[in-house]
Design an enzyme around this catalytic site. Structure first.
Site, PDB file in Angstrom:
ATOM      1  N   SER A   1       0.827  -1.207   0.000  1.00  0.00           N
ATOM      2  CA  SER A   1       0.000   0.000   0.000  1.00  0.00           C
ATOM      3  C   SER A   1       0.857   1.251   0.000  1.00  0.00           C
ATOM      4  O   SER A   1       1.723   1.417   0.845  1.00  0.00           O
ATOM      5  CB  SER A   1      -0.897   0.049   1.246  1.00  0.00           C
ATOM      6  OG  SER A   1      -1.659  -1.109   1.336  1.00  0.00           O
TER       7      SER A   1
ATOM      8  N   HIS B   1      -5.131  -0.864  -6.368  1.00  0.00           N
ATOM      9  CA  HIS B   1      -4.075  -1.843  -6.633  1.00  0.00           C
ATOM     10  C   HIS B   1      -4.073  -2.113  -8.131  1.00  0.00           C
ATOM     11  O   HIS B   1      -5.070  -2.576  -8.684  1.00  0.00           O
ATOM     12  CB  HIS B   1      -4.322  -3.141  -5.862  1.00  0.00           C
ATOM     13  CG  HIS B   1      -4.033  -3.016  -4.403  1.00  0.00           C
ATOM     14  ND1 HIS B   1      -2.897  -3.552  -3.823  1.00  0.00           N
ATOM     15  CD2 HIS B   1      -4.702  -2.403  -3.429  1.00  0.00           C
ATOM     16  CE1 HIS B   1      -2.907  -3.260  -2.533  1.00  0.00           C
ATOM     17  NE2 HIS B   1      -3.991  -2.570  -2.266  1.00  0.00           N
TER      18      HIS B   1
ATOM     19  N   HIS C   1      -4.424 -10.456  -1.801  1.00  0.00           N
ATOM     20  CA  HIS C   1      -4.592 -10.634  -0.356  1.00  0.00           C
ATOM     21  C   HIS C   1      -5.555 -11.785  -0.089  1.00  0.00           C
ATOM     22  O   HIS C   1      -6.526 -11.966  -0.829  1.00  0.00           O
ATOM     23  CB  HIS C   1      -5.174  -9.360   0.284  1.00  0.00           C
ATOM     24  CG  HIS C   1      -4.294  -8.158   0.160  1.00  0.00           C
ATOM     25  ND1 HIS C   1      -4.397  -7.274  -0.894  1.00  0.00           N
ATOM     26  CD2 HIS C   1      -3.287  -7.693   0.943  1.00  0.00           C
ATOM     27  CE1 HIS C   1      -3.499  -6.307  -0.747  1.00  0.00           C
ATOM     28  NE2 HIS C   1      -2.805  -6.535   0.355  1.00  0.00           N
TER      29      HIS C   1
ATOM     30  N   TYR D   1      -7.735 -11.908   2.234  1.00  0.00           N
ATOM     31  CA  TYR D   1      -9.078 -11.409   2.588  1.00  0.00           C
ATOM     32  C   TYR D   1      -9.940 -11.109   1.365  1.00  0.00           C
ATOM     33  O   TYR D   1     -11.159 -10.975   1.474  1.00  0.00           O
ATOM     34  CB  TYR D   1      -9.000 -10.168   3.500  1.00  0.00           C
ATOM     35  CG  TYR D   1      -8.304  -8.953   2.917  1.00  0.00           C
ATOM     36  CD1 TYR D   1      -8.894  -8.174   1.934  1.00  0.00           C
ATOM     37  CD2 TYR D   1      -7.044  -8.597   3.373  1.00  0.00           C
ATOM     38  CE1 TYR D   1      -8.251  -7.069   1.406  1.00  0.00           C
ATOM     39  CE2 TYR D   1      -6.382  -7.495   2.854  1.00  0.00           C
ATOM     40  CZ  TYR D   1      -6.996  -6.736   1.870  1.00  0.00           C
ATOM     41  OH  TYR D   1      -6.353  -5.655   1.340  1.00  0.00           O
ATOM     42  N   GLU D   2      -9.316 -11.024   0.200  1.00  0.00           N
ATOM     43  CA  GLU D   2     -10.101 -10.814  -1.019  1.00  0.00           C
ATOM     44  C   GLU D   2     -10.788 -12.102  -1.462  1.00  0.00           C
ATOM     45  O   GLU D   2     -11.617 -12.080  -2.382  1.00  0.00           O
ATOM     46  CB  GLU D   2      -9.193 -10.319  -2.149  1.00  0.00           C
ATOM     47  CG  GLU D   2      -8.584  -8.948  -1.885  1.00  0.00           C
ATOM     48  CD  GLU D   2      -7.588  -8.564  -2.961  1.00  0.00           C
ATOM     49  OE1 GLU D   2      -8.013  -7.990  -3.972  1.00  0.00           O
ATOM     50  OE2 GLU D   2      -6.385  -8.861  -2.800  1.00  0.00           O
TER      51      GLU D   2
ATOM     52  N   ALA E   1       2.123  -2.285   4.532  1.00  0.00           N
ATOM     53  CA  ALA E   1       1.670  -1.368   5.577  1.00  0.00           C
ATOM     54  C   ALA E   1       1.275  -2.221   6.772  1.00  0.00           C
ATOM     55  O   ALA E   1       0.732  -3.311   6.602  1.00  0.00           O
ATOM     56  CB  ALA E   1       0.466  -0.577   5.083  1.00  0.00           C
TER      57      ALA E   1
ATOM     58  N   MET F   1      -1.894  -7.714   7.030  1.00  0.00           N
ATOM     59  CA  MET F   1      -2.740  -8.706   6.358  1.00  0.00           C
ATOM     60  C   MET F   1      -2.094  -9.253   5.085  1.00  0.00           C
ATOM     61  O   MET F   1      -2.794  -9.695   4.175  1.00  0.00           O
ATOM     62  CB  MET F   1      -4.103  -8.073   6.018  1.00  0.00           C
ATOM     63  CG  MET F   1      -4.823  -7.472   7.219  1.00  0.00           C
ATOM     64  SD  MET F   1      -6.320  -6.606   6.728  1.00  0.00           S
ATOM     65  CE  MET F   1      -6.701  -5.692   8.242  1.00  0.00           C
ATOM     66  N   SER F   2      -0.766  -9.235   5.025  1.00  0.00           N
ATOM     67  CA  SER F   2      -0.105  -9.677   3.788  1.00  0.00           C
ATOM     68  C   SER F   2       1.246 -10.315   4.102  1.00  0.00           C
ATOM     69  O   SER F   2       1.511 -10.711   5.235  1.00  0.00           O
ATOM     70  CB  SER F   2       0.074  -8.476   2.847  1.00  0.00           C
ATOM     71  OG  SER F   2       1.020  -7.577   3.374  1.00  0.00           O
TER      72      SER F   2
ATOM     73  N   ASN G   1       0.027   3.129  11.372  1.00  0.00           N
ATOM     74  CA  ASN G   1      -0.867   3.500  12.482  1.00  0.00           C
ATOM     75  C   ASN G   1      -0.460   2.682  13.695  1.00  0.00           C
ATOM     76  O   ASN G   1       0.169   1.636  13.543  1.00  0.00           O
ATOM     77  CB  ASN G   1      -2.321   3.162  12.105  1.00  0.00           C
ATOM     78  CG  ASN G   1      -2.488   1.691  11.761  1.00  0.00           C
ATOM     79  OD1 ASN G   1      -2.132   1.256  10.656  1.00  0.00           O
ATOM     80  ND2 ASN G   1      -2.988   0.913  12.682  1.00  0.00           N
TER      81      ASN G   1
ATOM     82  N   HIS H   1      -8.800   2.871   7.252  1.00  0.00           N
ATOM     83  CA  HIS H   1      -7.991   2.653   6.050  1.00  0.00           C
ATOM     84  C   HIS H   1      -7.443   3.992   5.555  1.00  0.00           C
ATOM     85  O   HIS H   1      -6.339   4.068   5.025  1.00  0.00           O
ATOM     86  CB  HIS H   1      -8.841   1.982   4.968  1.00  0.00           C
ATOM     87  CG  HIS H   1      -8.087   1.608   3.734  1.00  0.00           C
ATOM     88  ND1 HIS H   1      -6.977   0.778   3.749  1.00  0.00           N
ATOM     89  CD2 HIS H   1      -8.259   1.951   2.437  1.00  0.00           C
ATOM     90  CE1 HIS H   1      -6.512   0.643   2.525  1.00  0.00           C
ATOM     91  NE2 HIS H   1      -7.267   1.356   1.707  1.00  0.00           N
TER      92      HIS H   1
HETATM   93  N1  HPA Z   1      -3.841  -4.042  11.452  1.00  0.00           N
HETATM   94  C1  HPA Z   1      -3.780  -4.896  10.406  1.00  0.00           C
HETATM   95  N2  HPA Z   1      -3.316  -4.554   9.209  1.00  0.00           N
HETATM   96  C2  HPA Z   1      -2.893  -3.294   9.047  1.00  0.00           C
HETATM   97  C3  HPA Z   1      -2.936  -2.356  10.074  1.00  0.00           C
HETATM   98  C4  HPA Z   1      -3.442  -2.749  11.345  1.00  0.00           C
HETATM   99  O1  HPA Z   1      -3.498  -1.958  12.319  1.00  0.00           O
HETATM  100  N3  HPA Z   1      -2.432  -1.178   9.571  1.00  0.00           N
HETATM  101  C5  HPA Z   1      -2.107  -1.426   8.272  1.00  0.00           C
HETATM  102  N4  HPA Z   1      -2.376  -2.697   7.945  1.00  0.00           N
END
Ligand code: HPA
Length: 271
Positions: A29, A60, A82, A84-85, A112, A210-211, A234, A246
């Site tokens: 990302s 993407h 991903h 989750y997709e 990220a 998540m990757s 974050n 997001h």
């Molecule tokens: N959790 C999971 N995946 C993420 C996060 C998070 O806080 N930030 C960016 N990808």
């Protein structure tokens, strides 16, 4: 991976580009624009290649970009799959096998992630030293093709120590502050609960995302050298008194893009 599928994808890739890459890049990302720095480039959309599923996430791009970066022959994934997709872990890791077959020896993975380590701050870059797989399986489940790697691959050096040292060297010369730590992968797509983040910290995780883990498992299986870098976009759930979004992830990734790009290009120049 199924050798036949990989070879079919490789065959078509070779009809689209005559380039032989030595380094693979998976751009997470906010880092996709790095592919625009690749000189003398050929772009090959995944949907032109057999056995590649269509990407679904907005923003993407979903293509390989091959060419020269800092004088090195690279193949970059601009957009990744991903779990989750709805893609299986095998599907998520499939492009790694294709890049390996195309000739890469080294894989540089970015993502990220949320910061779990309380010493981290949004905008930090973290070299991944190890991972914890909390996905619902492994990309290697199923028949093993010994042409790729062993049935029971070692994961103890999955994140190549020499590459971590090199990256630290590049960062210190460029004056870029780096963190180091353990990346924990969950399926998402929901962000974690505060209780889950406390559990993950207890387990030894410094960042969550998540990757990356499926691709790194496949890379380690195939004997590739791997360097992983997380952009801490974050602080993870429950650490600060604010909800996760997001939007914040994208905003922070955008803010540190320049440093991130400088670091990745610096490392590639040294490889
Ligand atoms: N959790 C999971 N995946 C993420 C996060 C998070 O806080 N930030 C960016 N990808």
């Amino acid at each position: 991976m199924v050798l036949n599928d990989v070879n079919e994808a490789l065959e078509v890739l070779r009809t689209k580009t005559g380039k032989t890459p030595e380094i693979g890049l998976i751009l997470g990302s906010g880092l996709g624009e790095l592919a625009d720095h690749i000189a003398d480039s050929d772009a090959v959309p995944y949907h032109d290649l057999p056995h590649f599923p269509e990407p679904t996430v907005a923003g993407h791009k979903g293509r390989f970009v091959l060419g020269k970066l800092k004088g090195k022959s690279v193949i970059a994934m601009q957009g990744r799959y991903h779990h989750y997709e709805g893609y299986s872990l095998r599907q998520v890791a499939f492009p790694v096998a294709v890049m390996k077959a195309a000739g890469i020896k080294t894989l540089l993975v970015t993502n990220a992630a949320g910061g779990i380590n309380l010493n981290f701050a949004p905008g930090d870059l973290m070299l991944i030293t190890d991972h914890i797989n909390m996905l619902d399986g492994s990309p290697l489940i199923g028949p093993n093709d010994d042409a790729f790697g062993p049935r029971f691959p070692d994961m103890s050096g999955a994140y190549t120590p020499a590459l971590i040292e090199q990256a630290e060297d590049v960062a210190s010369r460029a004056g870029i502050h780096l963190q180091k730590g353990v990346y924990l992968a969950t399926s998402g797509p929901q962000y974690e609960t505060p209780a889950e983040i406390r559990m993950m910290r207890t387990l030894g995780a410094d960042a969550v995302g998540m990757s990356t883990v499926p691709e790194v498992i496949a890379a380690a299986h195939a004997g590739l050298s791997v360097l992983g870098i997380s952009c801490i976009t974050n602080m993870a759930s429950g650490i600060l008194d604010q909800p996760l979004s997001h939007h914040e992830v994208i905003e922070t990734a955008e803010r540190v893009k320049e440093h991130f790009t400088q670091l990745v290009e610096g490392i590639i120049g040294q490889l």
